[in-house]
Design a protein around this motif. Structure first.
Motif: not given
Length: 518
Positions: A298-310
C-alpha cells in the motif's frame, strides 16, 4: 473586401414554442415537396467540410484584413446555425461545429444574395436557428476584425424542428441540462469544455497506466456473485442460464484472478453499478479505474496514486493548482498521510477519547446517532473510531490526504498489518472532503480470506444488505497462490468533478440517472 459590413446585434422576440415547432414542420414539408420535384432530398448526405472553426482561427486569425485578402484562402465548413442576422441584400449567420480546442467552435458566415444566388438567399432567410448548415467561401475579416467566411455557396443539410432555447437559468432548467444533454452541449460552451477535459483526462490516465507497464483488461459486467465492495447490487435474470445475475459493483475479484494467472500489472476503466442513493456525489452507475500490481504494497500504491492524480490534472487543465468551489486545492506538495486516529486528533478535540469506546459512543450520540439505527453499543472500538471520523473529520480533509490503517472488520479484502494487529495496510484518498480512492495491500492468504468471507456472510444474515457474498471460486484461485499484491480503485467521476470544478456528479456524467419523465 471593404464592402463587408459589421454584424449588428440580434434581438429575437419570444414566441410560443408549439407554434414555432408547427411552423418548422411546415417549412420541412415545403422543403420535401420542393426537393421531390427537383429530384433532390431534404436531408442531403454528400457534403464534406474541409475545416473546423478551431483550424481557421489557428491559421488565419493572427493575419490582418489586407493579408487575408491577398491570400484568398478558401474553406468549407458546416455546423449548427446559432445566430442569424438578416439585413436585406446581405446577412450574417454563425455556425458552431465540434471544435474542441481554444476556440468556441463558432465561425461567422457572410451571405450576399448576388454571391450565393437569389433563390438560395431567399431560402436562407427562412432557415432557423438550430438548422445544420454548410457554407463554402473565402476567409476574411469584418470591419470589426472578426474572422469570417464570405460565402460563395450555402446549403441546408438538416432541418431543426425544435427551437433553440434562449438560455438556461434556475433549478428547473438545470434538470433540462441533465435530461436533455444534447441541448446543454449545443448551447453551453463551458459544458462542452468540461466533457472535453474529462475525455482528455481519461485518455491521459490510460496512457499513464500503459506507460508504467500495466495491461488494460476487460472483466464481466454480469456477475453470478456480487463482490469486490460492500454495496447493494442491481439484480437481473439470465434466461439462457436460468439464473439470477448481478450488475458489477466492482471488478476487483476478477482482476486479482488475473494476478493469480500471471499478469503482474493489470487495470480496468470500468462502469460499476450500485443500487444506492443519488446525490451530488453519487450516481447508481459510475466510472472507476482499478489497478493491481504484483510485488507492490500500500505504500507503493500511495506513491503511484499521487503521480497518477497529478498527471490527470495536467492532462485536463495544465495545472496542479486547482480551485474547487472557490477554495484552492494544491496537488503539487506530497499528499499528507494520517491514520484514522491521527486524523481525529488533528481535526477534533477528542484528545484521549479517540481510544475510549465509552467516550466515542457518547460523542456519537451527541451527533444524533441512535442505538436503533447505528447499534452503537455492539460496535468495536475500531468501528466507533471510523464512524466518528466519518462524521467529524472527512469534510475537513480539503487538501489531498491519505487516511491509513483501516480496521480489519470493515476491510474484508485487505491484508492485515504485520506489526499492528486489528488494522489493515489500507488507505483512502480524500480531497475537498470527499473520498477519491481506496487502496490496500491485498489479502493473499486463502484461509484468511475464506474466514473473512464467512464473517461477511454472517453479517448479511444479521441484516447487513451491503455485506459481501462468499465467493468460493475466488478462494480457490487464491489457493493456487497469488503473489504479494497492491490494488487501488479511483473514482473517475469524482476526480473529474475536482479537475473541472463541478459541484455535482451530474455535471460530469453525460447522461446521469434521473427519474423517468411522466
Amino acid at each position: 473586401m471593404s464592402d463587408h459590413p459589421s454584424a449588428p446585434a440580434a434581438t429575437p422576440a419570444p414566441v410560443d414554442e408549439n407554434q414555432l415547432i408547427l411552423e418548422r414542420r411546415e417549412k420541412l414539408k415545403a422543403l420535401r415537396d420542393q426537393q421531390a420535384q427537383g429530384g433532390g432530398v431534404a436531408f442531403p448526405n454528400d457534403y464534406k467540410p474541409t475545416h473546423k472553426a478551431e483550424q481557421l482561427f489557428a491559421e488565419y486569425d493572427a493575419h490582418s484584413s489586407e493579408i487575408l485578402a491577398s491570400m484568398a484562402a478558401t474553406a468549407k465548413v458546416a455546423g449548427r446555425m446559432m445566430l442569424k442576422r438578416v439585413m436585406g441584400k446581405a446577412s450574417f449567420c454563425t455556425l458552431q461545429d465540434a471544435s474542441f480546442g481554444s476556440s468556441s467552435g463558432r465561425i461567422q458566415i457572410y451571405v450576399k444574395g448576388e454571391d450565393v444566388g437569389a433563390d438560395v438567399y431567399a431560402a436562407f432567410k427562412h432557415w432557423d436557428l438550430g438548422d445544420i448548415v454548410a457554407a463554402e467561401g473565402t476567409v476574411f475579416k469584418t470591419k470589426t476584425g472578426e474572422l469570417s467566411i464570405h460565402a460563395t455557396s450555402i446549403r441546408l443539410l438538416t432541418k431543426s424542428l425544435r427551437p433553440m432555447p434562449d438560455k438556461f437559468h434556475g433549478i428547473a432548467d438545470q434538470e433540462v441540462k441533465y435530461r436533455q444533454r444534447y441541448i446543454d452541449l449545443m448551447t453551453d460552451e463551458a459544458s462542452r469544455r468540461r466533457f472535453v477535459a474529462r475525455s482528455k483526462a481519461v485518455s491521459g490516465i490510460r496512457e499513464f497506466m500503459v506507460h508504467h507497464g500495466f495491461l488494460e483488461v476487460e472483466t464481466p459486467m454480469l456477475h453470478p456473485i456480487p463482490g469486490g465492495a460492500n454495496a447493494r447490487p442491481f439484480t437481473t435474470h439470465h434466461n439462457a442460464l436460468d439464473q439470477q445475475m448481478f450488475l458489477r459493483i466492482a471488478p476487483e475479484l476478477y482482476l486479482k484472478r488475473l494476478i493469480v494467472g500471471g499478469f503482474d500489472r493489470v487495470f480496468e476503466i470500468n462502469r460499476n453499478f450500485r443500487n444506492e442513493g443519488i446525490s451530488v456525489r453519487h450516481n447508481p452507475e459510475f466510472t472507476m479505474m482499478e489497478f493491481y500490481a504484483a510485488y507492490w504494497n500500500y505504500q507503493d500504491l500511495m506513491q503511484f496514486t499521487e503521480q497518477l492524480v497529478r498527471d490527470a490534472a495536467i492532462k485536463a487543465g495544465d495545472s496542479l493548482q486547482l480551485t474547487y468551489g472557490g477554495k484552492p486545492v494544491d496537488l503539487e506538495p506530497p499528499f499528507e498521510r494520517l491514520t484514522i486516529q491521527e486524523a481525529i486528533a488533528k481535526y477534533t478535540d477528542a484528545g484521549d477519547g479517540v481510544n475510549d469506546a465509552v467516550w466515542l459512543t457518547n460523542a456519537l450520540r451527541k451527533l444524533g446517532m441512535t442505538e436503533t439505527k447505528h447499534q452503537l453499543s455492539t460496535r468495536s472500538l475500531a468501528s466507533l473510531q471510523v464512524l466518528y471520523f466519518e462524521e467529524t473529520v472527512e469534510e475537513k480533509l480539503w487538501q489531498p490526504t491519505f487516511i491509513c490503517e483501516h480496521p480489519v472488520e470493515i476491510s474484508p479484502l485487505a491484508r492485515e498489518s504485520d506489526t499492528k494487529p486489528g488494522v489493515t495496510e489500507r488507505f483512502e484518498l480524500y480531497i475537498t472532503g470527499r473520498e477519491f480512492g481506496n487502496g490496500f495491500s491485498e489479502l493473499n492468504d486463502a484461509e484468511d480470506q475464506a474466514a473473512r468471507f464467512q464473517s461477511q456472510v454472517d453479517a448479511k444474515e444479521n441484516g447487513d444488505d451491503e455485506a459481501m457474498y462468499f465467493d468460493h471460486d475466488f478462494v480457490r484461485a487464491l489457493e493456487y497462490g497469488m503473489p504479494p499484491t497492491g490494488g487501488c480503485g479511483i473514482g473517475i467521476d469524482r476526480l473529474m468533478m475536482l479537475l473541472t470544478d463541478s459541484p455535482s456528479i451530474r455535471d460530469i456524467i453525460l447522461f446521469p440517472a434521473l427519474r423517468r419523465e411522466a
